[in-house]
Design a protein around this motif. Structure first.
Motif, short mmCIF file in Angstrom:
data_model
loop_
_atom_site.label_atom_id
_atom_site.label_comp_id
_atom_site.label_asym_id
_atom_site.label_seq_id
_atom_site.Cartn_x
_atom_site.Cartn_y
_atom_site.Cartn_z
N HIS A 68 4.86 -0.04 -0.04
CA HIS A 68 5.58 -0.98 0.82
C HIS A 68 4.63 -2.05 1.33
N ARG A 101 -5.97 2.59 -0.85
CA ARG A 101 -4.53 2.78 -0.68
C ARG A 101 -3.73 1.54 -1.03
N ASP A 116 0.98 5.50 1.60
CA ASP A 116 0.48 6.37 2.68
C ASP A 116 0.69 7.84 2.31
N HIS A 124 0.84 -1.22 0.00
CA HIS A 124 0.00 0.00 0.00
C HIS A 124 0.87 1.26 0.00
#
Ligand SMILES: [Fe+2]
Length: 303
Positions: A232, A201, A161, A159
């Motif tokens: 990551h 995400r 962020d 995902h």
């Protein structure tokens, strides 16, 4: 070292004062200058015996946070996963923490700065970091912190962020695979448009990128910098893991979000907008237009 079993005594808040804020993090200015916001790098911290990460104290925290600040699920997941399909673990948040050693779960406590003791710790950590990040990404805003409590072997799927992030490993270890978010083959313009328009995400991990990027075996006492939207996935080691994520935003990220939202709506109208960052003048015009529209909408909403 924080124990993974619950002891009978809960540590009192007065014990929090034994830590000298200056000793919480050990930072290398050269690493920040060379890598901050561009590449991941390690820092050192001294939170591993901090009373805020005792499991009894974390149980207390789960009781004080509103439901929407606690996300948890079964932890034995594949690396690529549709968030809609994420299975729950059948336990309450409190039970999940108490049984974390055997319940095969992944839990995040979000916005823990709502608790004054965690806020104090977050502020202390960020005040040590800010002198090194501000010359590169000025205007630290929205300080937020997250506590991750995860069972041995749990996986956090692939995902991205939205924040500047330092993940401090407090107990146990994590293997982290991170790929270069600047590579458009890895994170495309449409991936970012969907992400910044709140359409998810999680990304699909493409096997052709298997050999690229970075791998970290993050041990207790170490922290890792995650540049914004660098994808990551994370796999826990073979013991309970507790990590503290300290994050913040900067005004340039607000602008970035706005520009990707604009491009997303243009694409939905059938257009093919040029990538964000390719044309400065276009970006400025769109961002100013976006801010004007946002002001008008918020005025309308308040009248
Ligand atoms: Fe993450």
């Amino acid at each position: 070292m924080v124990s993974s079993t619950i002891s009978n005594s809960t540590k009192s808040s007065t014990e929090l004062k034994v830590h000298d804020p200056q000793d919480l993090l050990a930072l290398n200015p050269v690493e920040f200058e060379k890598h901050f916001a561009r590449e991941p790098f390690l820092i050192d911290h001294s939170l591993s015996d901090h009373p805020l990460f005792d499991l009894n104290r974390i149980v207390e925290l789960t009781k004080s946070l509103p439901e929407e600040c606690i996300e948890y699920n079964a932890g034995n997941l594949p690396v690529s996963l549709d968030p809609e399909l994420t299975p729950r673990n059948g336990l309450s948040p409190e039970e999940t923490v108490r049984r974390i050693e055997e319940c095969q779960s992944w839990m995040v406590l979000k916005y823990v700065e709502r608790d004054p003791a965690y806020k104090e710790l977050l502020d202390e950590c960020l005040s040590l970091i800010e002198p090194y990040t501000d010359p590169i990404a000025p205007g630290m805003t929205q300080p937020q912190a997250f506590v991750f409590v995860t069972s041995p072997g749990s996986v956090t799927p692939y995902h991205i962020d939205p924040e500047h992030n330092f993940l401090l490993q407090v107990q146990g270890s994590k293997q982290i695979r991170m790929l270069d978010g600047r590579n458009k083959e890895i994170v495309s313009e449409t991936d970012l448009e969907h992400f910044y328009s709140d359409q998810g995400r999680n990304l699909k991990f493409k096997s052709e990128h298997e050999q690229t990027g970075w791998t970290f075996d993050l041990q207790a006492g170490k922290g890792l910098h995650f540049p914004v939207t660098y994808p990551h996935w994370v796999k826990n080691g073979d013991s309970v893991s507790i990590s503290f994520s300290i994050t913040f935003r900067t005004p340039d990220l607000d602008r970035r979000r706005a520009l990707y939202q604009v491009n997303n709506s243009l694409r939905q109208k059938g257009m093919s907008p040029s990538p964000v960052g390719q044309n400065r003048l276009r970006d400025s015009i769109y961002y100013n237009g976006f801010r004007v529209l946002r002001k008008i909408r918020s005025k309308k909403a308040s009248t």
